[in-house]
Write an enzyme that holds these catalytic residues in place. Structure first.
Site, mmCIF file in Angstrom:
data_model
loop_
_atom_site.group_PDB
_atom_site.id
_atom_site.type_symbol
_atom_site.label_atom_id
_atom_site.label_comp_id
_atom_site.label_asym_id
_atom_site.label_seq_id
_atom_site.Cartn_x
_atom_site.Cartn_y
_atom_site.Cartn_z
ATOM 1 N N ASP A 30 0.837 -1.194 0.000
ATOM 2 C CA ASP A 30 0.000 0.000 0.000
ATOM 3 C C ASP A 30 0.874 1.247 0.000
ATOM 4 O OD1 ASP A 30 -2.788 1.238 0.577
ATOM 5 O OD2 ASP A 30 -1.499 2.138 2.101
ATOM 6 N N TYR A 35 3.361 9.675 -0.467
ATOM 7 C CA TYR A 35 4.457 9.013 0.258
ATOM 8 C C TYR A 35 5.801 9.176 -0.462
ATOM 9 C CZ TYR A 35 0.614 6.367 2.521
ATOM 10 O OH TYR A 35 -0.522 5.982 3.178
ATOM 11 N N LYS A 60 -2.518 6.135 -4.170
ATOM 12 C CA LYS A 60 -3.592 7.062 -3.824
ATOM 13 C C LYS A 60 -3.259 8.465 -4.320
ATOM 14 C CE LYS A 60 -3.485 4.771 0.705
ATOM 15 N NZ LYS A 60 -2.039 4.478 0.708
ATOM 16 N N HIS A 93 -7.260 9.578 -1.790
ATOM 17 C CA HIS A 93 -6.580 9.479 -0.502
ATOM 18 C C HIS A 93 -7.385 10.092 0.645
ATOM 19 C CE1 HIS A 93 -2.228 9.331 1.266
ATOM 20 N NE2 HIS A 93 -3.116 9.021 2.173
ATOM 21 N N GLN A 146 -10.510 2.648 2.689
ATOM 22 C CA GLN A 146 -9.414 2.461 3.630
ATOM 23 C C GLN A 146 -9.517 3.527 4.714
ATOM 24 O OE1 GLN A 146 -4.721 3.293 3.547
ATOM 25 N NE2 GLN A 146 -5.318 1.794 1.986
ATOM 26 N N LYS A 179 1.232 1.818 20.085
ATOM 27 C CA LYS A 179 0.655 2.105 21.406
ATOM 28 C C LYS A 179 -0.222 0.927 21.834
ATOM 29 C CE LYS A 179 0.727 7.038 20.275
ATOM 30 N NZ LYS A 179 -0.077 8.243 20.001
ATOM 31 N N SER A 215 6.198 -1.309 8.844
ATOM 32 C CA SER A 215 7.396 -1.405 9.667
ATOM 33 C C SER A 215 8.605 -1.374 8.749
ATOM 34 C CB SER A 215 7.403 -2.703 10.486
ATOM 35 O OG SER A 215 8.585 -2.786 11.255
ATOM 36 N N ARG A 220 10.122 -7.351 12.840
ATOM 37 C CA ARG A 220 8.720 -6.967 12.981
ATOM 38 C C ARG A 220 7.945 -7.268 11.697
ATOM 39 N NH1 ARG A 220 5.809 -6.975 16.867
ATOM 40 N NH2 ARG A 220 7.216 -5.675 18.105
#
Length: 259
Positions: A30, A35, A60, A93, A146, A179, A215, A220
């Protein structure tokens, strides 16, 4: 569309990270024009040695580039940056550009799809009113919406609307940007001998969402793909469902109420 995607927002080692994700089993990536890493995603796909047809690639267009002609131009620019002949899924987006430009952008994406440049059209950060304006315009409904989704921000009215209209719900921020220290999440993770991120991703999958964890850490990335050999119990799902804080649980921009 693979049920699990790899997000590359704010990833500054995109080519390396996507190659690591591919090695871990991801085939769904994605990206977005904003970006600024479409080129790196395309390079990773080619460098993987795996046929392009095995991948599902999303990008997007952000609101500042909305409009009919600018969207068509943006599709061509994204294709050139990726180095692909087509894009699997192209999303609007965000809904910040207003009704007229949103619909012009959507119409451009429909025309790009009809031209074979993209396979599917979707939206991101769309609330119910934004989805209804597409229906009112008599356009095809989006394949995907999304939105931010995790136990603290479940956006249930939007999810219910999407399910009623056969719109796939993709989940960004599925691991809450790290978190994950809530006692319920930690206890469930301990019960399964898993890490908290895996529990959150498993919750998302069992809710029927398509989570998009991101990540840049190889360990991870691998663990985020190891989700199919355990299942959360119904009472554990209920406990996680009970963490919903509505809009107050959002940790991102979440512009679903934009005018």
């Amino acid at each position: 569309m693979p049920r699990l995607g790899f997000g590359v927002y704010q990833n500054y080692t995109t080519r390396t990270s996507v190659l690591e994700a591919i090695r871990a089993g991801f085939r769904h990536v994605d990206s977005a024009q904003a970006y600024r890493n479409e080129t790196a995603v395309g390079e990773a796909v080619r460098d993987s040695g795996i046929d392009r047809g095995e991948f599902f690639i999303t990008t997007k267009c952000i609101s500042k580039n909305h409009g009919y002609e600018s969207t068509l131009k943006g599709v061509d620019e994204s294709l050139a940056k990726f180095g692909f002949e087509y894009i699997d899924l192209f999303l609007i987006h965000d809904p910040h550009s207003g009704t007229q430009r949103r619909l012009a952008t959507y119409r451009a994406l429909q025309d790009a799809r009809d031209a074979g440049k993209i396979r599917s059209i979707g939206v991101s950060n769309y609330g119910i009113k934004h989805l209804e304006e597409i229906a009112d315009a008599k356009y095809d409904m989006p394949a995907v919406n999304q939105i931010e989704l995790h136990p603290f921000c479940q956006q249930r009215p939007i999810v219910d609307y999407c399910r009623e209209h056969s719109i796939v719900v993709q989940a960004y921020c599925p691991i809450i940007r790290g978190k994950m220290d809530h006692p319920i999440i930690q206890t469930i993770a301990q019960n399964h001998g898993r890490d908290a991120a895996q529990v959150l991703l498993r919750w998302s999958l069992q809710k029927g969402f398509v989570p998009l964890p991101k990540s840049a850490t190889p360990e991870r990335i691998k663990s985020n793909a190891q989700l199919y050999d355990f299942e959360l119990e119904p009472e554990e799902m209920d406990q996680l469902d009970g963490l919903d804080r509505g809009k107050d649980g959002s940790i991102s921009w979440n512009p679903v109420d934009a005018s």
